[in-house]
Design an enzyme around this catalytic site. Structure first.
Site, PDB file in Angstrom:
ATOM      1  N   LYS A  85      28.137  43.542  37.213  1.00 26.04           N
ATOM      2  CA  LYS A  85      28.987  42.867  38.216  1.00 26.04           C
ATOM      3  C   LYS A  85      29.506  43.901  39.209  1.00 26.04           C
ATOM      4  O   LYS A  85      30.146  44.882  38.812  1.00 26.04           O
ATOM      5  CB  LYS A  85      30.190  42.209  37.540  1.00 26.04           C
ATOM      6  CG  LYS A  85      29.877  40.845  36.926  1.00 26.04           C
ATOM      7  CD  LYS A  85      31.094  40.306  36.195  1.00 26.04           C
ATOM      8  CE  LYS A  85      32.138  39.718  37.097  1.00 26.04           C
ATOM      9  NZ  LYS A  85      33.411  39.472  36.371  1.00 26.04           N
TER      10      LYS A  85
HETATM   11  C1  E4P Z   1      34.903  36.391  37.145  1.00 26.20           C
HETATM   12  O1  E4P Z   1      33.872  36.946  37.027  1.00 26.20           O
HETATM   13  C2  E4P Z   1      36.228  37.035  36.985  1.00 26.20           C
HETATM   14  O2  E4P Z   1      36.212  37.791  35.802  1.00 26.20           O
HETATM   15  C3  E4P Z   1      37.330  36.044  36.857  1.00 26.20           C
HETATM   16  O3  E4P Z   1      36.926  34.723  36.938  1.00 26.20           O
HETATM   17  C4  E4P Z   1      38.557  36.375  37.644  1.00 26.20           C
HETATM   18  O4  E4P Z   1      39.491  35.387  37.320  1.00 26.20           O
HETATM   19  P1  E4P Z   1      41.060  35.510  37.528  1.00 26.20           P
HETATM   20  O5  E4P Z   1      41.329  35.240  38.959  1.00 26.20           O
HETATM   21  O6  E4P Z   1      41.607  34.477  36.624  1.00 26.20           O
HETATM   22  O7  E4P Z   1      41.445  36.913  37.107  1.00 26.20           O
END
Ligand code: E4P
Length: 226
Positions: A85
């Site tokens: 990622k």
């Molecule tokens: C996605 O890949 C992220 O890890 C995640 O959805 C971020 O979410 P949050 O805004 O709840 O931290």
């Protein structure tokens, strides 16, 4: 349609793998740090629990060189099928382009607008993690961003998968799915909520009650309604 768990908690993931058809998990540095364990061991533990399901691990480096180095370390540790990622910063786009050309599977992340999504797809990302609640919280409309990305992807025959992420309500989730998410990643608490219905619970209770009120026990000879 794919459902992923947004978590690095081994027990929650184990439970979800057992109960449902889970496509995989997404993690990020915040979720990893919450576990407060040796992160290399944690990655391997998560990989074992996932039994071949998709595993998305986010880089912590922010420069092009740093991201490349970290991506190589993650791939060496976790294996070729891991999704790296990478946030859609300037260095991030460059790294997405470079790593995609060099046989890494990439999930572009922290996407908060349509052009970031299209550019990440053009750079070779396989998934695009779009931050629904963070967009909405900052005055935008998360699910509408999904609708716009989907339309552009259909019009231009772009195959990159849209992964809705950062959900804080079931309605954000449902509208985003309807607007065109190919996959969604959801935290364990919301995962349970999304599959729960009070009507289902009451209906099941009433079925058992009706049966036992006539036969005394259910078909296995047990009495569930005391
Ligand atoms: C996605 O890949 C992220 O890890 C995640 O959805 C971020 O979410 P949050 O805004 O709840 O931290």
């Amino acid at each position: 349609m794919e459902y992923l768990l947004d978590s690095a908690d081994v027990n929650s993931i184990k439970e979800a793998v057992e109960l449902y058809t889970l496509h995989g998990i997404t993690t990020n540095p915040t979720l990893i740090s919450r576990e407060n364990k040796n992160y290399k061991k944690l990655f391997l533990e998560l990989k074992a629990v996932l039994k071949g399901k998709d595993f998305h691990i986010q880089v912590t480096e922010v420069t092009f060189d740093g991201i490349i180095e970290e991506a190589k370390l993650i791939k060496k540790l976790v294996g070729d099928s891991v999704y790296i990622k990478i946030p859609v910063t300037d260095d991030g786009f460059k790294a997405i382009k470079y790593l995609s050309k060099n046989n890494f599977l990439i999930t572009a992340t922290a996407i908060c607008n349509v052009n970031q999504a299209v550019m990440a797809a053009l750079c070779g990302a396989k998934y695009l993690a779009v931050y629904i609640n963070r967009i909405t919280k900052n005055g935008g409309d998360g699910p509408e961003v999904i609708r716009a990305i989907k339309k552009i992807f259909i019009d231009n025959n772009i195959k990159t998968k849209i992964l809705g992420a950062s959900f804080k309500s079931i309605s954000q989730l449902n509208i985003s799915i309807l607007n065109g998410c190919d996959a969604v990643t959801i935290n364990p608490e919301m995962f349970k909520k999304m599959l729960f219905s009070e009507i289902t619970k009451k209906s099941v209770g009433k079925f058992t009650e009706d049966f036992e009120s006539v036969y005394g026990v259910n078909t296995t000879g047990r009495n569930l309604i005391k």
